[in-house]
Design an enzyme around this catalytic site. Structure first.
Site, PDB file in Angstrom:
ATOM      1  N   GLU A   1       6.352  19.607  -2.442  1.00 29.87           N
ATOM      2  CA  GLU A   1       6.147  18.419  -1.606  1.00 29.87           C
ATOM      3  C   GLU A   1       6.803  18.695  -0.259  1.00 29.87           C
ATOM      4  O   GLU A   1       8.019  18.908  -0.190  1.00 29.87           O
ATOM      5  CB  GLU A   1       6.781  17.183  -2.247  1.00 29.87           C
ATOM      6  CG  GLU A   1       6.423  15.931  -1.458  1.00 29.87           C
ATOM      7  CD  GLU A   1       7.394  14.785  -1.648  1.00 29.87           C
ATOM      8  OE1 GLU A   1       6.993  13.637  -1.491  1.00 29.87           O
ATOM      9  OE2 GLU A   1       8.580  15.046  -1.943  1.00 29.87           O
TER      10      GLU A   1
ATOM     11  N   HIS B   1       2.819   8.307  -6.242  1.00 29.72           N
ATOM     12  CA  HIS B   1       3.728   7.182  -6.510  1.00 29.72           C
ATOM     13  C   HIS B   1       4.445   6.689  -5.261  1.00 29.72           C
ATOM     14  O   HIS B   1       5.220   5.738  -5.339  1.00 29.72           O
ATOM     15  CB  HIS B   1       4.742   7.628  -7.560  1.00 29.72           C
ATOM     16  CG  HIS B   1       5.599   8.753  -7.047  1.00 29.72           C
ATOM     17  ND1 HIS B   1       5.103  10.028  -6.808  1.00 29.72           N
ATOM     18  CD2 HIS B   1       6.891   8.787  -6.672  1.00 29.72           C
ATOM     19  CE1 HIS B   1       6.062  10.785  -6.327  1.00 29.72           C
ATOM     20  NE2 HIS B   1       7.164  10.062  -6.232  1.00 29.72           N
TER      21      HIS B   1
ATOM     22  N   ASP C   1       8.837  17.659 -12.565  1.00 32.82           N
ATOM     23  CA  ASP C   1       9.203  17.364 -11.192  1.00 32.82           C
ATOM     24  C   ASP C   1      10.663  17.769 -10.972  1.00 32.82           C
ATOM     25  O   ASP C   1      11.571  17.189 -11.582  1.00 32.82           O
ATOM     26  CB  ASP C   1       9.031  15.846 -10.980  1.00 32.82           C
ATOM     27  CG  ASP C   1       8.796  15.477  -9.540  1.00 32.82           C
ATOM     28  OD1 ASP C   1       9.380  16.130  -8.667  1.00 32.82           O
ATOM     29  OD2 ASP C   1       8.039  14.513  -9.309  1.00 32.82           O
TER      30      ASP C   1
ATOM     31  N   ASP D   1      10.236  18.507  -5.407  1.00 27.67           N
ATOM     32  CA  ASP D   1      10.419  17.343  -4.532  1.00 27.67           C
ATOM     33  C   ASP D   1      10.975  17.774  -3.163  1.00 27.67           C
ATOM     34  O   ASP D   1      11.922  18.585  -3.114  1.00 27.67           O
ATOM     35  CB  ASP D   1      11.411  16.401  -5.228  1.00 27.67           C
ATOM     36  CG  ASP D   1      11.510  15.054  -4.550  1.00 27.67           C
ATOM     37  OD1 ASP D   1      10.470  14.382  -4.421  1.00 27.67           O
ATOM     38  OD2 ASP D   1      12.630  14.658  -4.150  1.00 27.67           O
TER      39      ASP D   1
HETATM   40  O1  TEU Z   1       9.385  11.696  -1.515  1.00 22.93           O
HETATM   41  C1  TEU Z   1       9.801  12.123  -0.263  1.00 22.93           C
HETATM   42  C2  TEU Z   1       9.304  11.354   0.808  1.00 22.93           C
HETATM   43  O2  TEU Z   1       9.221  11.942   1.862  1.00 22.93           O
HETATM   44  C3  TEU Z   1       8.895   9.913   0.648  1.00 22.93           C
HETATM   45  O3  TEU Z   1       9.711   9.214  -0.186  1.00 22.93           O
HETATM   46  C4  TEU Z   1       8.987   9.367   1.984  1.00 22.93           C
HETATM   47  O4  TEU Z   1      10.282   9.564   2.467  1.00 22.93           O
HETATM   48  C5  TEU Z   1       8.740   7.931   2.041  1.00 22.93           C
HETATM   49  O5  TEU Z   1       7.542   7.607   1.456  1.00 22.93           O
HETATM   50  C6  TEU Z   1       8.781   7.604   3.505  1.00 22.93           C
HETATM   51  O6  TEU Z   1       8.169   6.468   3.783  1.00 22.93           O
HETATM   52  C7  TEU Z   1       9.987  12.261  -2.621  1.00 22.93           C
HETATM   53  C8  TEU Z   1       9.562  11.490  -3.852  1.00 22.93           C
HETATM   54  O7  TEU Z   1       8.186  11.627  -4.023  1.00 22.93           O
HETATM   55  C9  TEU Z   1      10.031  10.083  -3.697  1.00 22.93           C
HETATM   56  O8  TEU Z   1       9.579   9.252  -4.749  1.00 22.93           O
HETATM   57  C10 TEU Z   1      11.533  10.095  -3.635  1.00 22.93           C
HETATM   58  O9  TEU Z   1      12.001   8.809  -3.366  1.00 22.93           O
HETATM   59  C11 TEU Z   1      12.042  11.041  -2.545  1.00 22.93           C
HETATM   60  O10 TEU Z   1      11.384  12.294  -2.546  1.00 22.93           O
HETATM   61  C12 TEU Z   1      13.507  11.327  -2.745  1.00 22.93           C
HETATM   62  O11 TEU Z   1      13.695  12.142  -3.848  1.00 22.93           O
END
Ligand code: TEU
Length: 571
Positions: free
Chosen positions: A266, A340, A116, A216
């Site tokens: 993502e 997650h 990741d 990410d």
């Molecule tokens: O997630 C990005 C993301 O868009 C989500 O965290 C979202 O903002 C949140 O669920 C809104 O309700 C990624 C990762 O998967 C996440 O675990 C991280 O916290 C985030 O990026 C920051 O790196």
């Protein structure tokens, strides 16, 4: 063999594989959140040797790749998405040797590892940020710093985790941008030196035998030329799928030497058009994308922190839009319900706590796995693991949940109403320890170890891997079949998808077709019986998978039991 003549089958399959090799159509990815997967050191945190210890289980399930969420050095403000060093292992998770062992042991079982890459931001503890803080101009250019007075942030943008997206540093007299937590400073991708650093990190991990990458929030990397207030929203429209994002991805893939490897981006609040761009092989960007529109159908007016039952018509329409759109544009979807950051699918769309828990978990798996795209299974999904159902806010760990619990109360909501929303939407729902067996701590860690970092779901005595491995009718064995079917039937991996009966509010159905093979997937999304009329005569179809033993299929009419899913096949 159902495809008839074995020679033809092999020949077709080989052609298929050669033709589609770069796109991973017949592969299935399993996502591991190492912190909650398996703890071998007894400190209450999962670790890399824990993943190695479970490789036979994963091999048995049949997955091809493991995506591991970050285990790099990190202050863990955002559970590792606040990376303080990209080429090392946080000692809490193990050592570089542990990772090398994992890569080697996975490889022996035909399983590849995907890491990741959190490239939109670093932790403010990262050396680059620390050197920027110490006044080094070179490293200040690695981030997005803006001059300004302490009482006036450069823009009114809001952080994804709540509060302003800018933080003021009195020592420098500057603000820095953080789209996520205040400890996650956004990198400046306009700076070629930053892009070169990140490409070198990919080459480093490729050299360690890593087979693919998950990127990410990678559609947020390209910020606008001019930073301005957003009077219509939280600022996302200015930096989402930004002006240079496709060019940066092309450059990253080429310079990182990862063309042809499995990659998934993502994509936060993205568009179909951009996802076609990210994944159409002609563009040399990524092999597939995660988009999230289908997981916002239970957000009231788009607000995650306001409750609403899932809107099934909206869900169907979104699947149809993305399936047809990506197909027409030769793009490729990552297919998923859980990760997650998401509550558990069976709690959200299925029958958690009801009599059809098992059937609903299997139906949801069917709906996703039979579509056009590459399916992702999140740890515990193959067991039908449910939301945490924590009774007090003290049991939650996630920075986003804790921030919003406070924000809701600041807006006048009672603590119990705010807790209710957190219980339904918290990311911690997906982060409780993996339920391996019915011993104390669910076998996530040994009985005499430290308390797990986050509470074990109380239902582990009923829902756990050990039981399901013994039970032929378990959700685990059903997922095993879903994976095996994708490898057995080219039509699942390579076929075109056509939605069926689009206006039907309770049944989600579609047809797949490839070189004369046809598959029909019919899923009842509710706990009530329903009759479904097909436009096609079903007499020649055979049922290759279902979550019930007995089916009610007569000529073109299918009687579906609560949450029933049937997969029909015809050559
Ligand atoms: O997630 C990005 C993301 O868009 C989500 O965290 C979202 O903002 C949140 O669920 C809104 O309700 C990624 C990762 O998967 C996440 O675990 C991280 O916290 C985030 O990026 C920051 O790196």
């Amino acid at each position: 063999m159902i495809r008839g003549n074995e020679e033809t089958f092999l020949c077709e399959l080989q052609e298929g594989k050669v033709r589609f090799m770069a796109n991973f159509q017949d592969k299935v990815v399993y996502q591991i959140y190492p912190k909650s997967f398996c703890d071998t050191s007894g400190d209450g945190l999962g670790d890399l040797p824990g993943v190695t210890a479970k490789l036979d289980y994963l091999k048995d399930l049949g997955v091809d790749y493991l995506w591991l969420t970050p285990f790099f050095p990190s202050p863990q403000r955002d559970n590792g998405y606040d990376v303080a060093g990209y080429r090392a292992i946080d000692p809490r998770f193990g050592t570089m040797e542990d990772l090398e062992t994992l890569v080697r042991e996975a490889d022996k079982r035909g399983i590849g590892l995907m890491l990741d890459m959190v490239f939109n931001h670093t932790s403010t503890s990262h050396e680059w940020f620390q050197r920027a803080l110490a006044g080094e101009k070179k490293y200040q250019d690695y981030y997005i710093f803006k001059e300004g007075s302490p009482d006036q942030p450069p823009t009114n943008w809001v952080s994804k985790f709540g509060g302003p997206a800018w933080e003021y540093l009195p020592a420098l007299g500057k603000w820095y941008l953080h789209l996520f937590d205040v400890s996650q400073a956004d990198l400046n991708w306009e700076n070629p030196a930053v892009r070169a650093e990140l490409a070198a990190i990919l080459r480093f991990w490729k050299g360690k035998g890593i087979k693919g990458f998950r990127f990410d929030v990678v559609n947020l990397i390209s910020k606008p030329a001019v930073f301005e207030d957003d009077h219509q929203g939280d600022g996302r429209r200015f930096y989402t799928d930004g002006r240079n994002v496709h060019r940066y991805l092309q450059e990253l893939v080429a310079a990182g030497g990862i063309e042809g490897m499995i990659t998934v981006g993502e994509m936060s609040s993205t568009s179909l058009e951009n996802c076609i761009g990210y994944t159409n092989p002609d563009n040399h960007e990524l092999t597939m994308t995660f988009s999230f529109h289908h997981l916002k159908v239970d957000y009231k007016n788009g607000d995650k922190w306001a409750l609403m039952p899932p809107d099934h018509m909206a869900l169907k329409n979104l699947f149809t839009l993305w399936q047809e759109g990506m197909q027409a544009g030769n793009g490729w979807n990552a297919l998923f319900w859980c990760n997650h950051d998401q509550p558990r699918a069976v709690s959200r769309f299925g029958d958690d706590g009801g009599p059809c828990w098992k059937q609903s978990a299997k139906m949801l798996g069917t709906a996703i796995h039979m579509m056009r795209g590459t399916p992702y299974i999140y740890q515990g999904e193959e067991l039908g693991m449910t939301n945490a159902h924590f009774a007090s806010i003290g049991q939650y760990r996630d920075v986003e949940s804790l921030n919003h619990y406070q924000i809701l109360q600041d807006k006048g909501m009672s603590p119990s109403d705010a807790l209710r929303i957190v219980q339904v939407h918290s990311r911690d729902n997906g982060r409780t320890p993996m339920q391996w067996d019915d011993t104390k701590y669910a076998g996530f860690t040994s009985e005499d170890s430290a308390e797990p970092w986050i509470g074990v779901n109380g239902n582990y005595v009923r829902i756990n891997a050990a039981d399901q491995l013994q039970d032929e009718d378990s959700i685990f064995h059903y997922y095993q079949k879903l994976i095996a079917l994708r490898k057995e039937y080219d039509v699942i991996a390579y076929g075109e998808l056509k939605p069926l009966d689009e206006k039907n509010p309770s049944v989600f159905a579609y047809e797949r077709e490839y070189q004369g093979e046809k598959m029909m997937v019919i899923c009842n999304f509710y706990g009530k019986k329903v009759t479904w009329d097909s436009e096609t005569e079903l007499g020649e179809y055979q049922c290759v998978l279902s979550n019930y033993e007995v089916h009610n299929i007569e000529s073109s009419r299918v009687g579906l039991k609560p949450y029933e899913a049937v997969v029909l096949y015809k050559k």
